[in-house]
Design a protein around this motif. Structure first.
Motif, PDB file in Angstrom:
ATOM      1  N   GLY A  34       0.740  -1.138  -0.115  1.00  0.00           N
ATOM      2  CA  GLY A  34       0.128  -0.039  -0.178  1.00  0.00           C
ATOM      3  C   GLY A  34       0.582   1.547  -0.024  1.00  0.00           C
ATOM      4  O   GLY A  34       0.332   2.583   0.083  1.00  0.00           O
ATOM      5  N   ASN A  35       2.169   1.475   0.395  1.00  0.00           N
ATOM      6  CA  ASN A  35       3.056   2.260   0.434  1.00  0.00           C
ATOM      7  C   ASN A  35       2.957   2.740  -0.979  1.00  0.00           C
ATOM      8  O   ASN A  35       3.139   2.510  -1.745  1.00  0.00           O
ATOM      9  N   LEU A  36       3.179   4.299  -1.946  1.00  0.00           N
ATOM     10  CA  LEU A  36       3.219   4.712  -2.971  1.00  0.00           C
ATOM     11  C   LEU A  36       4.444   5.833  -2.543  1.00  0.00           C
ATOM     12  O   LEU A  36       5.026   5.855  -2.340  1.00  0.00           O
ATOM     13  N   GLU A  37       5.144   5.195  -3.922  1.00  0.00           N
ATOM     14  CA  GLU A  37       6.740   5.768  -4.433  1.00  0.00           C
ATOM     15  C   GLU A  37       6.140   6.285  -5.916  1.00  0.00           C
ATOM     16  O   GLU A  37       5.098   5.896  -6.068  1.00  0.00           O
ATOM     17  N   MET A  38       7.154   6.988  -5.869  1.00  0.00           N
ATOM     18  CA  MET A  38       8.032   8.206  -6.675  1.00  0.00           C
ATOM     19  C   MET A  38       8.925   7.847  -7.664  1.00  0.00           C
ATOM     20  O   MET A  38      10.029   7.565  -6.695  1.00  0.00           O
ATOM     21  N   HIS A  39       9.148   7.135  -9.429  1.00  0.00           N
ATOM     22  CA  HIS A  39      10.274   6.930  -9.755  1.00  0.00           C
ATOM     23  C   HIS A  39      10.553   7.698 -10.232  1.00  0.00           C
ATOM     24  O   HIS A  39       9.928   7.976 -11.679  1.00  0.00           O
ATOM     25  N   GLU A  40      11.579   8.216 -10.659  1.00  0.00           N
ATOM     26  CA  GLU A  40      12.254   8.952 -12.015  1.00  0.00           C
ATOM     27  C   GLU A  40      13.071   8.405 -12.711  1.00  0.00           C
ATOM     28  O   GLU A  40      14.257   7.625 -11.992  1.00  0.00           O
ATOM     29  N   VAL A  41      12.840   7.879 -14.028  1.00  0.00           N
ATOM     30  CA  VAL A  41      13.694   7.039 -15.272  1.00  0.00           C
ATOM     31  C   VAL A  41      14.629   8.339 -15.857  1.00  0.00           C
ATOM     32  O   VAL A  41      14.582   9.243 -16.576  1.00  0.00           O
ATOM     33  N   LYS A  42      15.868   7.808 -15.714  1.00  0.00           N
ATOM     34  CA  LYS A  42      16.973   9.202 -15.902  1.00  0.00           C
ATOM     35  C   LYS A  42      18.397   8.037 -16.564  1.00  0.00           C
ATOM     36  O   LYS A  42      18.397   7.356 -16.060  1.00  0.00           O
ATOM     37  N   GLY A  43      18.275   8.661 -18.126  1.00  0.00           N
ATOM     38  CA  GLY A  43      19.761   7.896 -18.143  1.00  0.00           C
ATOM     39  C   GLY A  43      20.912   8.775 -18.186  1.00  0.00           C
ATOM     40  O   GLY A  43      22.130   7.980 -18.266  1.00  0.00           O
ATOM     41  N   PHE A  44      20.614  10.043 -17.814  1.00  0.00           N
ATOM     42  CA  PHE A  44      21.359  10.892 -17.661  1.00  0.00           C
ATOM     43  C   PHE A  44      20.698  12.362 -16.766  1.00  0.00           C
ATOM     44  O   PHE A  44      19.545  12.315 -16.946  1.00  0.00           O
ATOM     45  N   TRP A  45      21.431  12.383 -15.813  1.00  0.00           N
ATOM     46  CA  TRP A  45      20.730  14.343 -14.921  1.00  0.00           C
ATOM     47  C   TRP A  45      21.031  15.102 -15.605  1.00  0.00           C
ATOM     48  O   TRP A  45      22.427  15.536 -15.142  1.00  0.00           O
ATOM     49  N   ALA A  46      20.129  16.140 -16.072  1.00  0.00           N
ATOM     50  CA  ALA A  46      20.197  17.672 -15.724  1.00  0.00           C
ATOM     51  C   ALA A  46      19.929  18.146 -14.391  1.00  0.00           C
ATOM     52  O   ALA A  46      19.244  17.706 -13.407  1.00  0.00           O
ATOM     53  N   ASP A  47      20.314  19.159 -14.206  1.00  0.00           N
ATOM     54  CA  ASP A  47      20.380  19.616 -13.037  1.00  0.00           C
ATOM     55  C   ASP A  47      19.452  20.616 -12.414  1.00  0.00           C
ATOM     56  O   ASP A  47      19.200  19.843 -11.153  1.00  0.00           O
ATOM     57  N   ASP A  48      18.487  20.575 -12.917  1.00  0.00           N
ATOM     58  CA  ASP A  48      17.331  20.949 -12.588  1.00  0.00           C
ATOM     59  C   ASP A  48      16.110  19.900 -12.764  1.00  0.00           C
ATOM     60  O   ASP A  48      15.685  19.604 -11.135  1.00  0.00           O
ATOM     61  N   ALA A  49      16.408  18.764 -12.823  1.00  0.00           N
ATOM     62  CA  ALA A  49      15.255  17.471 -12.837  1.00  0.00           C
ATOM     63  C   ALA A  49      16.500  17.005 -11.057  1.00  0.00           C
ATOM     64  O   ALA A  49      15.472  16.796  -9.992  1.00  0.00           O
ATOM     65  N   ARG A  50      17.687  16.955 -11.024  1.00  0.00           N
ATOM     66  CA  ARG A  50      17.849  16.300  -9.758  1.00  0.00           C
ATOM     67  C   ARG A  50      16.798  17.131  -8.101  1.00  0.00           C
ATOM     68  O   ARG A  50      16.915  16.799  -7.582  1.00  0.00           O
ATOM     69  N   VAL A  51      17.037  18.612  -8.542  1.00  0.00           N
ATOM     70  CA  VAL A  51      16.517  20.115  -7.695  1.00  0.00           C
ATOM     71  C   VAL A  51      15.412  19.785  -7.372  1.00  0.00           C
ATOM     72  O   VAL A  51      14.893  19.562  -6.086  1.00  0.00           O
ATOM     73  N   LYS A  52      14.640  19.023  -8.702  1.00  0.00           N
ATOM     74  CA  LYS A  52      13.098  19.377  -8.268  1.00  0.00           C
ATOM     75  C   LYS A  52      12.889  17.870  -7.666  1.00  0.00           C
ATOM     76  O   LYS A  52      11.399  17.743  -6.694  1.00  0.00           O
ATOM     77  N   ILE A  53      13.786  17.207  -7.977  1.00  0.00           N
ATOM     78  CA  ILE A  53      13.182  15.730  -7.610  1.00  0.00           C
ATOM     79  C   ILE A  53      13.785  15.923  -5.660  1.00  0.00           C
ATOM     80  O   ILE A  53      12.883  15.638  -5.170  1.00  0.00           O
ATOM     81  N   LYS A  54      14.844  16.629  -5.235  1.00  0.00           N
ATOM     82  CA  LYS A  54      15.252  16.586  -4.389  1.00  0.00           C
ATOM     83  C   LYS A  54      14.054  17.625  -3.540  1.00  0.00           C
ATOM     84  O   LYS A  54      14.284  17.645  -1.885  1.00  0.00           O
ATOM     85  N   ILE A  55      13.788  18.568  -3.579  1.00  0.00           N
ATOM     86  CA  ILE A  55      12.476  19.647  -3.361  1.00  0.00           C
ATOM     87  C   ILE A  55      11.822  18.930  -3.441  1.00  0.00           C
ATOM     88  O   ILE A  55      10.899  18.816  -2.280  1.00  0.00           O
ATOM     89  N   ALA A  56      11.416  17.996  -4.060  1.00  0.00           N
ATOM     90  CA  ALA A  56       9.626  17.137  -3.795  1.00  0.00           C
ATOM     91  C   ALA A  56       9.721  16.061  -2.676  1.00  0.00           C
ATOM     92  O   ALA A  56       8.652  15.798  -2.014  1.00  0.00           O
ATOM     93  N   ALA A  57      10.903  15.838  -2.832  1.00  0.00           N
ATOM     94  CA  ALA A  57      11.581  14.621  -1.526  1.00  0.00           C
ATOM     95  C   ALA A  57      10.774  15.687   0.041  1.00  0.00           C
ATOM     96  O   ALA A  57      10.697  14.709   0.799  1.00  0.00           O
ATOM     97  N   ASP A  58      11.089  17.160  -0.366  1.00  0.00           N
ATOM     98  CA  ASP A  58      11.576  16.948   0.934  1.00  0.00           C
ATOM     99  C   ASP A  58       9.900  17.009   1.567  1.00  0.00           C
ATOM    100  O   ASP A  58       9.598  17.824   2.612  1.00  0.00           O
ATOM    101  N   LEU A  59       9.066  18.013   0.392  1.00  0.00           N
ATOM    102  CA  LEU A  59       6.926  18.228   0.657  1.00  0.00           C
ATOM    103  C   LEU A  59       6.605  17.401   0.890  1.00  0.00           C
ATOM    104  O   LEU A  59       5.943  17.628   1.467  1.00  0.00           O
ATOM    105  N   TYR A  60       7.476  16.588   0.265  1.00  0.00           N
ATOM    106  CA  TYR A  60       5.738  15.110   0.985  1.00  0.00           C
ATOM    107  C   TYR A  60       6.477  14.108   0.647  1.00  0.00           C
ATOM    108  O   TYR A  60       7.805  13.688   0.698  1.00  0.00           O
TER     109      TYR A  60
END
Length: 116
Positions: free
Chosen positions: A67-93
């Motif tokens: 029943g646990n809900l997870e958010m999965h981000e699939v990446k070939g490589f990381w752009a800086d803004d994508a890494r920032v967004k997932i870190k912010i989301a992890a802090d907020l939710y």
């Protein structure tokens, strides 16, 4: 235009369309669903507000069998803004955020997982 920028421009697909890596990961999630580990998953199924006019749409919303809900981000490589967004989301939710990267056959195949 730099080579990385050219690759990014070529790699943009219409919203709701999976790239090859995302499609391969969807097949992995489907196999996990059939094995009873995953109850449900949806590609680009959830949009999270990070700030005014700033949103993050994880590649996959995944509900595990417990029943646990997870958010999965699939990446070939990381752009800086994508890494920032997932870190912010992890802090907020209060959800588990996971980055998934395909490993080469030399690395043993499968998926590399990074938790935020």
């Amino acid at each position: 235009m730099s080579n990385q920028r050219a690759l990014q421009a070529l790699g943009r697909l219409k919203t709701g369309t999976m790239n090859k890596t995302e499609a391969a990961y969807a097949a992995t999630l489907d196999a996990r669903r059939h094995a009873g580990e995953v109850a449900w998953f949806k590609f680009e199924g959830i949009k999270l507000r990070l700030a005014d006019n700033t949103f993050y749409t994880p590649d996959f919303a995944v509900m595990l069998a417990d029943g646990n809900l997870e958010m999965h981000e699939v990446k070939g490589f990381w752009a800086d803004d994508a890494r920032v967004k997932i870190k912010i989301a992890a802090d907020l939710y209060p959800l588990r955020f996971v980055a998934i990267q395909a490993q080469s056959k030399k690395e043993g195949g499968g998926w590399r997982i990074e938790e935020f």
